[in-house]
Design a protein around this motif. Structure first.
Motif, short mmCIF file in Angstrom:
data_model
loop_
_atom_site.label_atom_id
_atom_site.label_comp_id
_atom_site.label_asym_id
_atom_site.label_seq_id
_atom_site.Cartn_x
_atom_site.Cartn_y
_atom_site.Cartn_z
N ILE A 88 -6.72 6.49 1.08
CA ILE A 88 -5.80 7.62 1.33
C ILE A 88 -5.42 7.66 2.81
CG2 ILE A 88 -5.67 10.14 1.44
CD1 ILE A 88 -7.23 10.17 -1.25
N ARG A 89 -6.40 7.51 3.70
CA ARG A 89 -6.11 7.53 5.14
C ARG A 89 -5.21 6.36 5.52
NH1 ARG A 89 -9.74 6.62 8.78
NH2 ARG A 89 -11.24 5.60 7.43
N LEU A 90 -5.53 5.16 5.04
CA LEU A 90 -4.75 3.97 5.38
C LEU A 90 -3.32 4.07 4.86
CD1 LEU A 90 -5.15 0.99 6.59
CD2 LEU A 90 -5.19 0.31 4.17
N LYS A 91 -3.19 4.39 3.58
CA LYS A 91 -1.87 4.41 2.96
C LYS A 91 -1.02 5.60 3.39
CE LYS A 91 -3.09 1.58 -0.98
NZ LYS A 91 -2.89 1.35 -2.40
N GLY A 92 -1.66 6.61 3.96
CA GLY A 92 -0.92 7.76 4.46
C GLY A 92 -0.54 7.65 5.93
N ASP A 93 -0.91 6.56 6.57
CA ASP A 93 -0.68 6.37 8.00
C ASP A 93 0.62 5.61 8.23
OD1 ASP A 93 -0.77 5.34 10.71
OD2 ASP A 93 -2.90 5.90 10.73
N GLU A 94 1.56 6.23 8.90
CA GLU A 94 2.86 5.64 9.18
C GLU A 94 2.74 4.33 9.97
OE1 GLU A 94 6.85 4.96 9.22
OE2 GLU A 94 5.98 6.67 8.18
N ARG A 95 1.75 4.23 10.86
CA ARG A 95 1.59 3.02 11.67
C ARG A 95 1.24 1.81 10.81
NH1 ARG A 95 -3.24 4.08 15.17
NH2 ARG A 95 -3.95 4.76 13.13
N VAL A 96 0.66 2.05 9.64
CA VAL A 96 0.25 0.98 8.75
C VAL A 96 1.25 0.82 7.61
CG1 VAL A 96 -1.60 0.11 7.26
CG2 VAL A 96 -2.18 1.46 9.29
N PHE A 97 1.43 1.85 6.82
CA PHE A 97 2.25 1.74 5.62
C PHE A 97 3.72 2.02 5.86
CE2 PHE A 97 -1.21 0.52 3.18
CZ PHE A 97 -0.77 0.20 1.91
N GLY A 98 4.09 2.35 7.08
CA GLY A 98 5.51 2.45 7.40
C GLY A 98 6.20 1.11 7.27
N TRP A 99 5.43 0.01 7.38
CA TRP A 99 5.97 -1.34 7.25
C TRP A 99 6.03 -1.81 5.80
CZ3 TRP A 99 8.00 -3.71 11.36
CH2 TRP A 99 7.58 -3.33 12.62
N MET A 100 5.33 -1.13 4.91
CA MET A 100 5.15 -1.61 3.54
C MET A 100 6.29 -1.17 2.62
SD MET A 100 2.33 -3.27 3.88
CE MET A 100 1.48 -3.52 2.35
N SER A 113 1.40 9.37 -0.58
CA SER A 113 0.67 10.63 -0.66
C SER A 113 -0.73 10.33 -1.17
CB SER A 113 1.37 11.59 -1.63
OG SER A 113 1.29 11.06 -2.95
N ALA A 114 -1.62 11.28 -1.04
CA ALA A 114 -2.99 11.11 -1.55
C ALA A 114 -2.95 10.85 -3.06
CB ALA A 114 -3.84 12.33 -1.24
N GLU A 115 -2.07 11.55 -3.76
CA GLU A 115 -1.95 11.37 -5.20
C GLU A 115 -1.48 9.96 -5.54
OE1 GLU A 115 -0.45 13.93 -3.51
OE2 GLU A 115 -1.91 15.49 -4.06
N ARG A 116 -0.49 9.48 -4.79
CA ARG A 116 0.02 8.13 -5.05
C ARG A 116 -1.03 7.07 -4.72
NH1 ARG A 116 1.68 5.02 -8.35
NH2 ARG A 116 2.65 3.14 -7.60
N ALA A 117 -1.80 7.28 -3.66
CA ALA A 117 -2.87 6.33 -3.31
C ALA A 117 -3.90 6.26 -4.43
CB ALA A 117 -3.53 6.73 -1.99
N GLY A 130 8.00 -12.36 -7.61
CA GLY A 130 6.76 -13.05 -7.90
C GLY A 130 5.53 -12.32 -7.41
N VAL A 131 4.41 -13.03 -7.44
CA VAL A 131 3.14 -12.48 -6.97
C VAL A 131 3.11 -12.65 -5.45
CG1 VAL A 131 0.63 -12.70 -7.01
CG2 VAL A 131 1.94 -12.97 -9.11
N ALA A 132 2.87 -11.54 -4.77
CA ALA A 132 2.96 -11.53 -3.31
C ALA A 132 1.61 -11.24 -2.67
CB ALA A 132 3.97 -10.47 -2.86
N LEU A 133 1.33 -12.00 -1.63
CA LEU A 133 0.22 -11.71 -0.74
C LEU A 133 0.63 -10.51 0.10
CD1 LEU A 133 -2.41 -12.46 0.83
CD2 LEU A 133 -0.95 -13.92 2.26
N ARG A 134 -0.30 -9.58 0.24
CA ARG A 134 -0.03 -8.45 1.13
C ARG A 134 -1.31 -8.09 1.85
NH1 ARG A 134 0.53 -2.66 -1.73
NH2 ARG A 134 -1.54 -2.54 -2.58
N TYR A 135 -1.15 -7.50 2.99
CA TYR A 135 -2.29 -7.03 3.76
C TYR A 135 -1.82 -5.87 4.62
CZ TYR A 135 -0.04 -10.43 6.81
OH TYR A 135 0.89 -11.16 7.51
N ALA A 136 -2.73 -4.95 4.85
CA ALA A 136 -2.46 -3.79 5.69
C ALA A 136 -3.77 -3.39 6.34
CB ALA A 136 -1.89 -2.64 4.86
#
Length: 156
Positions: free
Chosen positions: A13-25, A31-35, A78-84
């Motif tokens: 929730i903290r990672l996915k709610g952080d603009e510095r990280v998930f703003g690129w995704m 939101s916490a619910e979406r996470a 396709g299947v994508a590698l992702r990292y955050a």
């Protein structure tokens, strides 16, 4: 490598709610619910496919650094590698190590072609993808951004 569990939800929730990280995704911050929904989706994806996204932790301290793994791109590419990973992890080799391990795992799991997508202006992510041996395979536009498509082919 195993999927994240409910015990990882506060970190996710903290990672996915952080603009510095998930703003690129793709689709931006969550939101916490979406996470929480994505955690369930990730578990289901692992169960069906035998691969997916996992949490990345520092070996020595056990600190949560972020996520790495695979997702099926909703645009059909396709299947994508992702990292955050947390911005504080930059320049320490954590993203490269996690992405390299994920790429090898994906090919061992039977994925012939693995893609990754990075915004043109995301120089750090582009460097990681190039350093782990992925090659530029195209580009497209998404929400006004030039997106670069990288690929890794098994046996290449």
């Amino acid at each position: 490598m195993i999927p994240p569990g409910k015990e990882n939800l506060p970190d996710l929730i903290r990672l996915k709610g952080d603009e510095r990280v998930f703003g690129w995704m793709l689709h931006g911050v969550r939101s916490a619910e979406r996470a929480a929904e994505e955690l369930e989706d990730d578990s289901d994806f692992w169960e069906v496919r035998g691969y997916g996204t996992w949490c990345v932790f520092e070996r020595e301290s056990g600190a949560f650094l972020g996520i790495c793994g695979f997702m099926e791109r909703p645009d059909g590419r396709g299947v994508a590698l992702r990292y955050a990973l947390w911005p504080e992890c930059r320049g320490k080799g954590f993203a490269r190590e996690a992405a390299r391990a994920a790429l090898a795992f994906g090919h061992r799991a039977g994925l012939r072609r693995i893609i990754a997508v990075a915004r043109d202006e995301n120089i750090a992510s582009r460097a990681v993808l190039t350093d782990i041996g992925m090659t530029l395979a195209g580009e497209f536009r998404n929400q006004g951004h030039r997106m670069l498509l990288f690929q890794s082919l098994a046996g290449s």
